[in-house]
Scaffold this motif. Sequence first.
Motif, PDB file in Angstrom:
ATOM      1  N   MET A   1       0.835  -1.197   0.000  1.00 12.20           N
ATOM      2  CA  MET A   1       0.000   0.000   0.000  1.00 12.20           C
ATOM      3  C   MET A   1       0.869   1.246   0.000  1.00 12.20           C
ATOM      4  O   MET A   1       2.003   1.228   0.485  1.00 12.20           O
ATOM      5  N   SER A   2       0.318   2.334  -0.533  1.00 12.84           N
ATOM      6  CA  SER A   2       1.105   3.542  -0.750  1.00 12.84           C
ATOM      7  C   SER A   2       1.571   4.191   0.536  1.00 12.84           C
ATOM      8  O   SER A   2       2.587   4.887   0.552  1.00 12.84           O
ATOM      9  N   PHE A   3       0.850   3.994   1.640  1.00  8.77           N
ATOM     10  CA  PHE A   3       1.253   4.680   2.863  1.00  8.77           C
ATOM     11  C   PHE A   3       2.410   3.969   3.569  1.00  8.77           C
ATOM     12  O   PHE A   3       3.000   4.518   4.501  1.00  8.77           O
ATOM     13  N   LEU A   4       2.748   2.751   3.136  1.00  8.81           N
ATOM     14  CA  LEU A   4       3.898   2.053   3.711  1.00  8.81           C
ATOM     15  C   LEU A   4       5.188   2.719   3.243  1.00  8.81           C
ATOM     16  O   LEU A   4       5.367   2.983   2.062  1.00  8.81           O
ATOM     17  N   LYS A   5       6.071   2.983   4.166  1.00 10.20           N
ATOM     18  CA  LYS A   5       7.317   3.671   3.852  1.00 10.20           C
ATOM     19  C   LYS A   5       8.505   2.917   4.442  1.00 10.20           C
ATOM     20  O   LYS A   5       8.363   2.089   5.343  1.00 10.20           O
ATOM     21  N   SER A   6       9.681   3.238   3.921  1.00  8.77           N
ATOM     22  CA  SER A   6      10.906   2.641   4.426  1.00  8.77           C
ATOM     23  C   SER A   6      11.545   3.597   5.428  1.00  8.77           C
ATOM     24  O   SER A   6      11.755   4.774   5.131  1.00  8.77           O
ATOM     25  N   PHE A   7      11.850   3.096   6.612  1.00 10.60           N
ATOM     26  CA  PHE A   7      12.483   3.921   7.642  1.00 10.60           C
ATOM     27  C   PHE A   7      13.205   2.983   8.611  1.00 10.60           C
ATOM     28  O   PHE A   7      12.855   1.800   8.742  1.00 10.60           O
TER      29      PHE A   7
ATOM     30  N   GLY B   1      11.459  -4.058   4.938  1.00  7.96           N
ATOM     31  CA  GLY B   1      11.794  -2.761   5.514  1.00  7.96           C
ATOM     32  C   GLY B   1      10.738  -1.697   5.312  1.00  7.96           C
ATOM     33  O   GLY B   1      10.962  -0.533   5.635  1.00  7.96           O
ATOM     34  N   LEU B   2       9.567  -2.082   4.765  1.00  8.50           N
ATOM     35  CA  LEU B   2       8.462  -1.145   4.606  1.00  8.50           C
ATOM     36  C   LEU B   2       7.504  -1.271   5.777  1.00  8.50           C
ATOM     37  O   LEU B   2       7.249  -2.373   6.281  1.00  8.50           O
ATOM     38  N   GLY B   3       6.978  -0.145   6.199  1.00  7.80           N
ATOM     39  CA  GLY B   3       6.047  -0.187   7.315  1.00  7.80           C
ATOM     40  C   GLY B   3       5.426   1.160   7.602  1.00  7.80           C
ATOM     41  O   GLY B   3       5.378   2.045   6.737  1.00  7.80           O
ATOM     42  N   PHE B   4       4.971   1.340   8.816  1.00  9.72           N
ATOM     43  CA  PHE B   4       4.305   2.585   9.200  1.00  9.72           C
ATOM     44  C   PHE B   4       4.528   2.805  10.693  1.00  9.72           C
ATOM     45  O   PHE B   4       4.911   1.887  11.434  1.00  9.72           O
ATOM     46  N   SER B   5       4.295   4.034  11.112  1.00 10.39           N
ATOM     47  CA  SER B   5       4.405   4.405  12.522  1.00 10.39           C
ATOM     48  C   SER B   5       3.137   5.113  12.961  1.00 10.39           C
ATOM     49  O   SER B   5       2.502   5.826  12.174  1.00 10.39           O
ATOM     50  N   LEU B   6       2.775   4.918  14.216  1.00 12.20           N
ATOM     51  CA  LEU B   6       1.612   5.571  14.811  1.00 12.20           C
ATOM     52  C   LEU B   6       2.083   6.439  15.968  1.00 12.20           C
ATOM     53  O   LEU B   6       2.827   5.971  16.835  1.00 12.20           O
ATOM     54  N   GLU B   7       1.667   7.682  15.954  1.00 10.54           N
ATOM     55  CA  GLU B   7       2.000   8.590  17.044  1.00 10.54           C
ATOM     56  C   GLU B   7       1.005   8.377  18.184  1.00 10.54           C
ATOM     57  O   GLU B   7      -0.195   8.244  17.962  1.00 10.54           O
TER      58      GLU B   7
ATOM     59  N   GLU C   1      -7.929   5.398   2.384  1.00 11.07           N
ATOM     60  CA  GLU C   1      -8.943   6.232   3.013  1.00 11.07           C
ATOM     61  C   GLU C   1      -8.348   7.495   3.607  1.00 11.07           C
ATOM     62  O   GLU C   1      -8.999   8.210   4.346  1.00 11.07           O
ATOM     63  N   SER C   2      -7.078   7.767   3.289  1.00  6.59           N
ATOM     64  CA  SER C   2      -6.434   8.951   3.839  1.00  6.59           C
ATOM     65  C   SER C   2      -7.063  10.209   3.285  1.00  6.59           C
ATOM     66  O   SER C   2      -7.650  10.224   2.206  1.00  6.59           O
ATOM     67  N   LYS C   3      -6.920  11.269   4.022  1.00  2.00           N
ATOM     68  CA  LYS C   3      -7.546  12.533   3.628  1.00  2.00           C
ATOM     69  C   LYS C   3      -7.003  13.052   2.312  1.00  2.00           C
ATOM     70  O   LYS C   3      -7.702  13.659   1.522  1.00  2.00           O
ATOM     71  N   ASP C   4      -5.712  12.795   2.042  1.00  2.00           N
ATOM     72  CA  ASP C   4      -5.110  13.288   0.816  1.00  2.00           C
ATOM     73  C   ASP C   4      -5.713  12.640  -0.421  1.00  2.00           C
ATOM     74  O   ASP C   4      -5.715  13.234  -1.499  1.00  2.00           O
ATOM     75  N   SER C   5      -6.238  11.409  -0.280  1.00  2.00           N
ATOM     76  CA  SER C   5      -6.779  10.699  -1.429  1.00  2.00           C
ATOM     77  C   SER C   5      -8.240  11.009  -1.677  1.00  2.00           C
ATOM     78  O   SER C   5      -8.813  10.563  -2.668  1.00  2.00           O
ATOM     79  N   LEU C   6      -8.878  11.757  -0.767  1.00  2.00           N
ATOM     80  CA  LEU C   6     -10.284  12.094  -0.958  1.00  2.00           C
ATOM     81  C   LEU C   6     -10.427  13.219  -1.969  1.00  2.00           C
ATOM     82  O   LEU C   6      -9.662  14.174  -1.984  1.00  2.00           O
ATOM     83  N   SER C   7     -11.416  13.115  -2.819  1.00  2.00           N
ATOM     84  CA  SER C   7     -11.678  14.172  -3.788  1.00  2.00           C
ATOM     85  C   SER C   7     -12.340  15.348  -3.097  1.00  2.00           C
ATOM     86  O   SER C   7     -12.852  15.250  -1.991  1.00  2.00           O
ATOM     87  N   ASP C   8     -12.331  16.507  -3.785  1.00  2.00           N
ATOM     88  CA  ASP C   8     -12.962  17.693  -3.212  1.00  2.00           C
ATOM     89  C   ASP C   8     -14.444  17.465  -2.988  1.00  2.00           C
ATOM     90  O   ASP C   8     -15.020  17.943  -2.001  1.00  2.00           O
ATOM     91  N   GLU C   9     -15.080  16.724  -3.904  1.00  2.00           N
ATOM     92  CA  GLU C   9     -16.512  16.467  -3.768  1.00  2.00           C
ATOM     93  C   GLU C   9     -16.797  15.604  -2.551  1.00  2.00           C
ATOM     94  O   GLU C   9     -17.758  15.837  -1.818  1.00  2.00           O
ATOM     95  N   ASP C  10     -15.917  14.613  -2.290  1.00  2.00           N
ATOM     96  CA  ASP C  10     -16.112  13.753  -1.131  1.00  2.00           C
ATOM     97  C   ASP C  10     -15.958  14.539   0.154  1.00  2.00           C
ATOM     98  O   ASP C  10     -16.677  14.318   1.130  1.00  2.00           O
ATOM     99  N   GLU C  11     -15.005  15.489   0.154  1.00  2.00           N
ATOM    100  CA  GLU C  11     -14.792  16.285   1.355  1.00  2.00           C
ATOM    101  C   GLU C  11     -15.981  17.186   1.625  1.00  2.00           C
ATOM    102  O   GLU C  11     -16.352  17.428   2.774  1.00  2.00           O
ATOM    103  N   GLU C  12     -16.616  17.724   0.559  1.00  2.00           N
ATOM    104  CA  GLU C  12     -17.773  18.580   0.744  1.00  2.00           C
ATOM    105  C   GLU C  12     -18.975  17.788   1.220  1.00  2.00           C
ATOM    106  O   GLU C  12     -19.771  18.253   2.036  1.00  2.00           O
ATOM    107  N   ASP C  13     -19.109  16.547   0.719  1.00  2.00           N
ATOM    108  CA  ASP C  13     -20.251  15.734   1.096  1.00  2.00           C
ATOM    109  C   ASP C  13     -20.070  15.096   2.463  1.00  2.00           C
ATOM    110  O   ASP C  13     -21.037  14.687   3.103  1.00  2.00           O
ATOM    111  N   GLY C  14     -18.837  14.963   2.934  1.00  2.00           N
ATOM    112  CA  GLY C  14     -18.578  14.282   4.199  1.00  2.00           C
ATOM    113  C   GLY C  14     -19.039  15.113   5.381  1.00  2.00           C
ATOM    114  O   GLY C  14     -19.204  16.326   5.318  1.00  2.00           O
TER     115      GLY C  14
END
Length: 237
Positions: free
Chosen positions: A1-7, A51-57, A89-102
């Motif tokens: 998935m795109s949100f997985l990063k190497s760190f 080596g791909l993964g994610f972190s949660l604050e 489902e990240s906010k960056d991937s939502l379209s402007d129309e989805d944000e207005e309807d949400g």
Amino acid sequence: MSFLKSFPPPASEDGLRLQQPDTEAVMNGKGLGTGTLYIAESRLSWLDGSGLGFSLEYPSISLHAVSRDPNAYPREHLYVMVNTRFGEESKDSLSDEDEEDGDEDVEPITEFRFVPSDKSALEAMFTAMCECQALHPDPEDEDSDDYDGEEYDVDAHEQGQGDIPTFYTYEEGLSHLTAEGQATLERLEGMLSQSVSSQYNMAGVRTDDSVRDYEDGMEVDAAPTVAGQFEDADVDH
């Protein structure tokens, strides 16, 4: 998935409390693979074999718990809920129309399940999470403890300075109530009296009496306590 990063994985300087290998990560029901879970004081991280993964604050984590309910998930795991959208489902991937309807009042939520191959490690994982989460208190909770009102200056009032607050006894207070206020007080007292004499059955917890006779002659049979999904749970905010 795109949100997985190497760190680089968290190290001792990050306050690493627990490193759990062979742990499957599941996000909103979608398997991310098997990797290593790192519970550190600075953040919660997961990395797969490449080596791909994610972190949660920790401030974004609203709940973590040990889930042993097979109806929720077939394997015992550490459940983590965060107030952030990830992946598709990240906010960056939502379209402007989805944000207005949400609904702007609906807080984004993502559910993670960390399933270790060794389920006996769950208690240590949960304990490490609690200890690290405690290092990141919610600033809003701290602000709520502050008192913004005026302080009562005892010395000033003993010297006759300032306004002395007026206190009433119960009977004196009643005499200062309007007719509407007295009616409201009587109604509240009636509700309180009724609630004290009634039996509570909240969140699967009952009083000691298995059967209670009410004034109208109805009887309520004792219901068995139903175990919840989470054996251990810690609501973080």
